[in-house]
Design an enzyme around this catalytic site. Structure first.
Site, mmCIF file in Angstrom:
data_model
loop_
_atom_site.group_PDB
_atom_site.id
_atom_site.type_symbol
_atom_site.label_atom_id
_atom_site.label_comp_id
_atom_site.label_asym_id
_atom_site.label_seq_id
_atom_site.Cartn_x
_atom_site.Cartn_y
_atom_site.Cartn_z
ATOM 1 N N ASP A 216 -8.613 -5.808 3.468
ATOM 2 C CA ASP A 216 -9.843 -6.118 2.722
ATOM 3 C C ASP A 216 -10.830 -4.961 2.623
ATOM 4 O OD1 ASP A 216 -9.231 -8.550 1.797
ATOM 5 O OD2 ASP A 216 -10.356 -9.697 3.290
ATOM 6 N N LYS A 219 -8.100 -1.170 -0.325
ATOM 7 C CA LYS A 219 -6.981 -0.284 -0.655
ATOM 8 C C LYS A 219 -6.443 -0.562 -2.053
ATOM 9 C CE LYS A 219 -4.633 -1.761 2.935
ATOM 10 N NZ LYS A 219 -5.632 -2.589 3.625
ATOM 11 N N THR A 220 -6.187 -1.850 -2.326
ATOM 12 C CA THR A 220 -5.596 -2.215 -3.612
ATOM 13 C C THR A 220 -6.561 -1.931 -4.759
ATOM 14 O OG1 THR A 220 -4.516 -3.973 -2.385
ATOM 15 C CG2 THR A 220 -4.348 -4.070 -4.771
ATOM 16 N N HIS A 264 -0.098 0.668 6.594
ATOM 17 C CA HIS A 264 0.717 1.515 7.464
ATOM 18 C C HIS A 264 2.069 0.902 7.793
ATOM 19 C CE1 HIS A 264 -2.145 -0.746 10.004
ATOM 20 N NE2 HIS A 264 -1.058 -1.020 10.691
#
Ligand code: GDP
Length: 714
Positions: A216, A219-220, A264
């Protein structure tokens, strides 16, 4: 930002300058393919090309038609000469054969003459040998003539020579014939960036970036926002389909490749399979939330992979955002911002509002420039699978980052234990292409099975070769699975220390609270300083259960996992078992330290001791034809075990037999072990004198638990 993203300029790009035009090779041919076509070994062709002044080429290099034709002329000359030599040789051989025949005839005569003499056998033998020699000479001579040149008869006969162009045209997409021939095997060792001396024909390639960070933190959203800065897609009306990696072309002509799956777990899973793709990690930290557990994990993973980190401090538009506080928190993880006197690049951004993206891209390029990323377009093709899956209509689909060389439609490729012929290639925007050079992601369709992210893709000479190589790999995998794994374990530590090798002990530490982690770390560092034989490296430490990403990290770094007061997630346990990763959990930190010290002293080697494992009594004797004498017994204590040592006593402690329990049967079946109070049949070919009421004691080697408490290593 704005202008970078909007300024459409697809004609001038870094690609135009640095990456060979994908169609340039249309009127060229790879040396090994040409050689194969001509029935030659690549070396033979390379030798001829060397005579033509082309010395810096390999079997995978391409040459143009003119050069190919020049080489062909030389080869035709050589073929003619070879044929002439072969004919002369044949004439000589015919003469020799005639002479030998004459000799044989003479020998026969001699034999006849010697029939009355005392030793006729000798002449017979001599004659026989003479004949054999003739045959042998013939075979040898012919082989010697052919082997160094490897001419195929069709080629050696000029009248059957087809035009080179005709043959070259067929090279591209013809179906492989299943024939015996040599092939070039490309081993997957070079999945990483090529290093060492940069060849002259090397080209610059764009950096590959993985985005890591806490859930949250954006990243996206950041990846999506960055993708929108791609000048080409913006012009073409957006990207319709994601292939697993995006190559973003900037208005200034530079480009950057992003791995589409952030986090990761994906990053390290790929690395665990050997395919490390990222040159740079962008660590996303939300400015309103700060450093969180997965932020720390991500740092550990990037460090273990030795990939430089750029921090994107995201969500600066949020009311609670505090960039300085975030930098302060990162200090604790040894990431020091430049304005804090360190050298970690940190860029404040808002992925949502698309602020600071240009700065971020610029910093990525800056860091990439320092790394001097290049690739060899003429090397044999190698790629790393970034993402893969199965598509209902297209079958297995893999997105591959081309590392070296190029991949073409029609190529036979291998990946892990699978292979296939490339039916279709798509660039990251989903556009079909014929070939793809190094540095770029490409979607590959035509594989026989779905590979895994991180697997290395290479090219095979033909389907047959691919099949053989991948079958070999399957066999290796099976064998590796049967043997004990090669992964690190505390027990193995001593074994290797025993061979006087300074050994790296890589550790992943997990604890319930950060205080324990710190104590553990400092204790291990102290131990490390104290010991010369072993280098203790703490790959990663963190708070919380041992999770799957810890296991993947341990796989990638060949590490052992130590947990304190923490559990192990089910997924982690499964993966650890499959990957043979050692997880040791403790309630007391010192027990772990003791174990490590013990391991170094070899004290974790299991100790075996012969112990009494059970007792039994003979109830009845059976004499069974072919089997012999079987003692029907009842186990009164413990258990009996096949292979155990037995001591049979009678009356007042008279020992009547001592030996091995060879056959143990429970009802009609052979059993490994029978426990009290069950009955069983016992027999051994070494003893037939059983009597009722004989007593048996069973002994076996048993691993005994250690009771010694460790004091000090010095
Ligand atoms: P991920 O789990 O790290 O991939 O995070 P997402 O990209 O899914 O983002 C999580 C949430 O944060 C979503 O609701 C986003 O809209 C929001 N978000 C991401 N970046 C920003 C940002 O820069 N500012 C604000 N205000 N919200 C953001």
């Amino acid at each position: 930002m704005g202008n970078v993203a909007r300024e459409a300029d697809s004609s001038s790009s870094m690609q135009a300058k640095d990456v060979p035009e994908v169609d340039v090779l249309a009127d060229q041919v790879r040396i090994f393919q040409l050689a194969r076509k001509l029935g030659l070994r690549s070396e033979a062709l390379l030798k001829v090309l060397g005579d033509l002044g082309l010395e810096d080429v390999s079997a995978a290099s391409s040459i143009d038609i003119e050069t190919a034709r020049a080489a062909a002329e030389i080869l035709a000359d050589q073929a003619r000469e070879a044929r002439k030599r072969a004919e002369e040789e044949a004439a000589r051989e015919a003469e020799a054969a005639e002479a030998a025949a004459r000799a044989a005839a003479a020998a026969e005569e001699a034999e006849e003459a010697a029939k009355e003499a005392a030793e006729p056998a000798e002449a017979e033998v001599a004659a026989g040998e003479g004949e054999e020699e003739v045959v042998e000479v013939e075979e040898e001579e012919i082989e010697e003539e052919e082997a160094p040149q490897r001419w195929v008869p069709a080629w050696a006969a000029p009248e059957s020579l087809r035009s080179l162009e005709e043959q070259l045209a067929e090279l591209e997409f013809e179906e492989e014939e299943e024939e015996e021939e040599e092939w070039v095997v490309t081993l997957p060792e070079e999945a990483r960036r090529p290093s060492g001396d940069r060849p002259e024909h090397a080209i610059d390639v764009p950096p590959v970036v993985s985005v890591l960070g806490h859930v949250d933190h954006g990243k996206t959203t950041l990846l999506d926002a960055l993708r929108e800065t791609d000048v080409v897609s913006t012009e073409a009306g957006g990207i319709t389909q994601h292939i697993g990696a995006s190559e973003i072309q900037l208005a200034d002509g530079n480009s950057i490749v992003f791995v589409d799956t952030p986090g990761h777990a994906a990053f390290t899973a790929m690395r665990a399979r050997g395919g490390q793709v990222a040159d740079i990690v962008v660590l996303v930290v939300a400015a309103d939330d700060g450093v969180m557990p997965q932020t720390a994990e991500a740092i550990g993973h990037a460090r273990a992979a030795e990939v430089p980190i750029i921090v994107a401090i995201n969500k600066i538009d949020m009311p609670g955002a505090d960039v300085d506080r975030t930098k302060q928190q990162l200090l604790e993880h040894e990431l020091v911002a430049e304005d804090f006197g360190g050298d970690t690049i940190m860029v404040p951004v808002s992925a949502l509002k698309k602020e600071g993206l240009d700065d971020l891209l610029e910093m990525i390029l800056l860091l990439a420039e320092v790394q001097e990323l290049w690739a060899d377009p003429e090397a044999p093709f190698t790629g790393v699978v970034v993402e893969a899956g199965r598509d209902d209509s297209r079958g297995p689909v893999a997105t591959v980052l081309v590392r070296n060389g190029e991949i073409k439609v029609g190529d036979v490729v291998m990946c892990g234990t699978g292979h296939g012929r490339v039916r279709r290639l798509n660039d990251w925007r989903g556009k079909s292409v014929k070939r793809m050079g190094p540095g770029h992601p490409v979607e590959v369709i035509g594989l026989s099975e779905v590979p895994e992210a991180g697997e290395i893709m290479t090219v095979a000479e033909n389907v047959k070769a691919a099949r053989e190589i991948t079958a070999g790999r399957e066999e290796e995998l099976r064998e590796a699975g049967l043997e004990a794994s090669g992964r690190a374990s505390l027990k193995d530590l001593y074994r290797e220390l025993g061979e006087l090798v300074v050994k790296d002990l890589n550790l992943v530490l997990k604890a319930d609270v950060s205080g324990s982690v710190q104590v553990m770390e400092s204790q291990l560092r102290a131990l490390d300083r104290q010991l010369e034989e072993v280098d203790i490296n703490i790959i990663h430490s963190g708070v919380g259960e041992v999770n799957e990403s810890d296991v993947l990290l341990a796989v990638a770094s060949n590490a052992i996992i130590l947990g304190f007061h923490v559990g192990v997630t089910e997924a982690a346990e499964r993966t650890a078992e499959a990957e043979h990763v050692e997880i040791r959990t403790y309630d007391i930190i010192y027990e772990a330290l003791d174990d490590i010290q013990r391991a170094m002293l070899g004290m974790l080697e299991p100790i075996y001791e012969e112990q009494l494992i059970g007792r039994g009594r003979v109830l009845q004797i059976f004499r069974i034809s072919r089997v012999g004498v079987v003692a029907g017994c009842v186990i009164t204590d413990g258990y009996a075990q096949r292979g155990a040592r037995m001591v049979v006593t009678r009356g007042r402690d008279e020992v009547v037999f001592e030996g091995t329990l060879d056959s143990l049967r429970r009802f009609d079946d052979e059993a490994r072990r029978v426990e009290a109070p069950n009955e069983c049949g016992i027999s051994t070919p070494d003893f037939r004198g059983w009597e009722e009421d004989d007593r048996i004691e069973f002994f076996a080697e048993v691993e005994v638990p250690r009771t010694t408490s460790f004091k000090s290593t010095r």
